[in-house]
Design a protein around this motif. Structure first.
Motif, PDB file in Angstrom:
ATOM      1  N   HIS A   1       0.583  -1.308   0.099  1.00 48.54           N
ATOM      2  CA  HIS A   1       0.048  -0.040   0.009  1.00 48.54           C
ATOM      3  C   HIS A   1       0.938   1.242   0.128  1.00 48.54           C
ATOM      4  O   HIS A   1       0.274   2.339  -0.099  1.00 48.54           O
ATOM      5  N   ILE A   2       2.331   0.970   0.343  1.00 47.18           N
ATOM      6  CA  ILE A   2       2.828   2.321   0.215  1.00 47.18           C
ATOM      7  C   ILE A   2       4.175   2.459  -0.939  1.00 47.18           C
ATOM      8  O   ILE A   2       4.234   3.044  -1.921  1.00 47.18           O
ATOM      9  N   ILE A   3       4.931   1.153  -0.525  1.00 47.60           N
ATOM     10  CA  ILE A   3       6.073   1.181  -1.482  1.00 47.60           C
ATOM     11  C   ILE A   3       5.691   0.921  -2.903  1.00 47.60           C
ATOM     12  O   ILE A   3       6.330   1.223  -3.835  1.00 47.60           O
ATOM     13  N   HIS A   4       5.328  -0.515  -3.358  1.00 45.03           N
ATOM     14  CA  HIS A   4       5.009  -1.057  -4.570  1.00 45.03           C
ATOM     15  C   HIS A   4       3.408  -0.856  -4.933  1.00 45.03           C
ATOM     16  O   HIS A   4       3.171  -1.567  -5.927  1.00 45.03           O
ATOM     17  N   TYR A   5       2.890   0.250  -4.400  1.00 43.77           N
ATOM     18  CA  TYR A   5       1.422   0.453  -4.828  1.00 43.77           C
ATOM     19  C   TYR A   5       1.442   0.893  -6.126  1.00 43.77           C
ATOM     20  O   TYR A   5       2.223   1.996  -6.409  1.00 43.77           O
TER      21      TYR A   5
ATOM     22  N   LEU B   1     -10.450   4.760   6.381  1.00 45.98           N
ATOM     23  CA  LEU B   1     -11.445   3.993   5.603  1.00 45.98           C
ATOM     24  C   LEU B   1     -11.183   4.670   4.111  1.00 45.98           C
ATOM     25  O   LEU B   1     -11.335   3.848   3.040  1.00 45.98           O
ATOM     26  N   HIS B   2     -11.177   6.065   4.099  1.00 42.06           N
ATOM     27  CA  HIS B   2     -11.131   6.784   2.581  1.00 42.06           C
ATOM     28  C   HIS B   2      -9.890   6.106   1.962  1.00 42.06           C
ATOM     29  O   HIS B   2     -10.089   6.095   0.795  1.00 42.06           O
ATOM     30  N   ILE B   3      -8.800   5.973   2.480  1.00 44.47           N
ATOM     31  CA  ILE B   3      -7.532   5.202   2.200  1.00 44.47           C
ATOM     32  C   ILE B   3      -7.758   4.112   1.423  1.00 44.47           C
ATOM     33  O   ILE B   3      -7.215   3.613   0.514  1.00 44.47           O
ATOM     34  N   ALA B   4      -8.289   3.259   2.483  1.00 48.03           N
ATOM     35  CA  ALA B   4      -8.535   1.879   2.149  1.00 48.03           C
ATOM     36  C   ALA B   4      -9.580   1.710   0.872  1.00 48.03           C
ATOM     37  O   ALA B   4      -9.020   0.770  -0.243  1.00 48.03           O
ATOM     38  N   LEU B   5     -10.794   2.670   0.668  1.00 50.71           N
ATOM     39  CA  LEU B   5     -11.414   2.632  -0.429  1.00 50.71           C
ATOM     40  C   LEU B   5     -10.576   3.219  -1.925  1.00 50.71           C
ATOM     41  O   LEU B   5     -10.682   2.851  -2.833  1.00 50.71           O
ATOM     42  N   LEU B   6      -9.783   4.191  -1.630  1.00 53.65           N
ATOM     43  CA  LEU B   6      -8.979   4.658  -2.601  1.00 53.65           C
ATOM     44  C   LEU B   6      -7.934   3.423  -3.296  1.00 53.65           C
ATOM     45  O   LEU B   6      -7.932   3.069  -4.334  1.00 53.65           O
TER      46      LEU B   6
END
Length: 389
Positions: free
Chosen positions: A23-27, A203-208
């Motif tokens: 979710h951060i490095i290889h997103y 939650l907003h980031i998870a939906l993104l």
């Protein structure tokens, strides 16, 4: 190469590290994202700054009507670097709203509310609502003239709601007028709601990350994607650094320019300020409230001006996501931006016929844009596209 694969496999065996990696490095991130996509991380950093500075300020603040104003002055004068904490927190609210407004306008321009990101957009609107509530009750805490009378005017509006309005106001006030119980309630809520905002933001980031980021072209496929780190990490870091310089400019050189001078006068229930205005980030919605002559109608319009953002994903009829490729809609979009700025300008003006008229015209266009123009222009564009075919 084998060593790299081996390290990656070991990294992903750990659940926490795998989560960070995915979710951060290889997103996977669209290669063509501009700096307009940096306002999301900027808003997140503003939230962190507000929570941390708020916690330290709460250590020295006294939520009592006889001591609140003095405790704020104590923070400013006697606490080591208290002035810095207070100015960071006070100006941080304005910086937060600047980042959030730009984030919303970017989303409107590039169609971030369209399928399949309806829930992502709606979660963002909920964050915006919570942010406005937190900012309002936070403005009351210094217990200056504008704090007291702003709270009196805004909370009194709730009485316009039939049946339940008065009981809600009585609960908020903790009595029949704004008093010490009111200040205690507002302090508790102001301390608690930011953590709710943080939860909804996750939650907003998870939906993104569920559907991925949009991009300036507005296409779901055909755009190359690259890892978020290091490419967009560095890009966001640069954007954030520029934003923090802008933030610091206000904190260190113009710390009071975004506030109201009357708030440096202790609250006096016996003396009403000549002109009661909310903070600048509430002015457009305050103008909507004042444009309706009926009290209940004004409250409904003000609340509706925010809640109407929730319906855009379901009233949109356009097949094209990005406004870049929608020349007709682009005209009305920039008219909407100008209209929003006009509402902000009208909101700070005294109650005179000319300003009321301008506010009413701007309010009409505001609601017209969301209820009629967005669906109608989408249908028109679709017909024009198929006509050309």
């Amino acid at each position: 190469m084998a060593s790299f694969i081996s390290k990656t496999l070991r990294w992903n065996k750990n659940y926490l590290l795998a989560f960070v990696d995915n979710h951060i490095i290889h997103y996977p991130t669209p290669i063509n994202l501009s700096y307009a996509w940096s306002f999301g991380i900027t808003s997140a950093v503003c939230l962190i700054i507000q929570i941390l500075s708020g916690i330290f300020l709460a250590m020295h603040y006294t939520p009592h009507i006889d001591l609140a104003f003095s405790s704020v002055e104590h923070i400013m004068r006697d606490v080591n670097n208290g002035w810095l904490l207070r100015y960071i927190h006070a100006n941080g609210a304005s910086m937060f709203f600047i980042a959030v407004y730009l984030h919303i306008f970017r989303g409107l321009y590039y169609g971030s509310y369209m399928h399949p990101r309806q829930l992502l957009w709606c979660s963002g609107v909920i964050i915006f609502l919570l942010l406005m509530g937190t900012a309002f009750i936070g403005y009351v805490l210094p217990w200056g003239q504008m704090s007291f009378w702003g709270a009196t005017v805004i909370t009194s509006l709730v009485t316009a709601v039939p049946i339940i309005g008065q009981p809600i106001v009585d609960w908020l006030w903790g009595g029949f007028t704004i008093n010490n119980a009111t200040l205690n309630r507002f302090f508790s809520l102001h301390f608690f709601i930011p953590f709710v905002i943080a939860g909804v933001s996750l939650l907003h980031i998870a939906l993104l990350h569920k559907d991925g980021s949009t991009n300036p072209l507005g296409v779901e496929s055909g755009v190359d994607k690259i890892p978020f780190y290091p490419y967009f990490f560095v890009k966001d870091l640069f954007a954030l650094t520029c934003f923090l310089f802008f933030f610091g400019f206000f904190v260190f050189y113009f710390p009071n320019v975004l506030g109201h001078p009357d708030n440096y006068i202790p609250a006096d229930p016996m003396q009403t300020p000549a002109h009661i205005v909310p903070e600048w980030y509430f002015l457009p919605f305050y103008a909507v409230l004042r444009s309706i002559p009926d009290k209940l109608g004004g409250v409904a319009a003000m609340v509706g001006a925010i809640l109407i953002l929730l319906v855009i994903p379901f009233t949109n009829t356009s097949e094209i996501r990005s406004t870049t490729f929608r020349p007709i809609f682009k005209i009305f979009y920039w008219l909407f931006i100008a209209d929003f700025l006009i509402l902000g300008w009208v909101g700070q003006k005294p109650v005179k016929d000319i300003y009321i008229l301008v506010g009413q015209i701007a309010t009409c266009y505001y609601f017209l844009f969301f209820t009629i123009l967005i669906p109608f222009i989408g249908i028109l564009e679709t017909k024009l596209i198929h006509l050309k075919k």
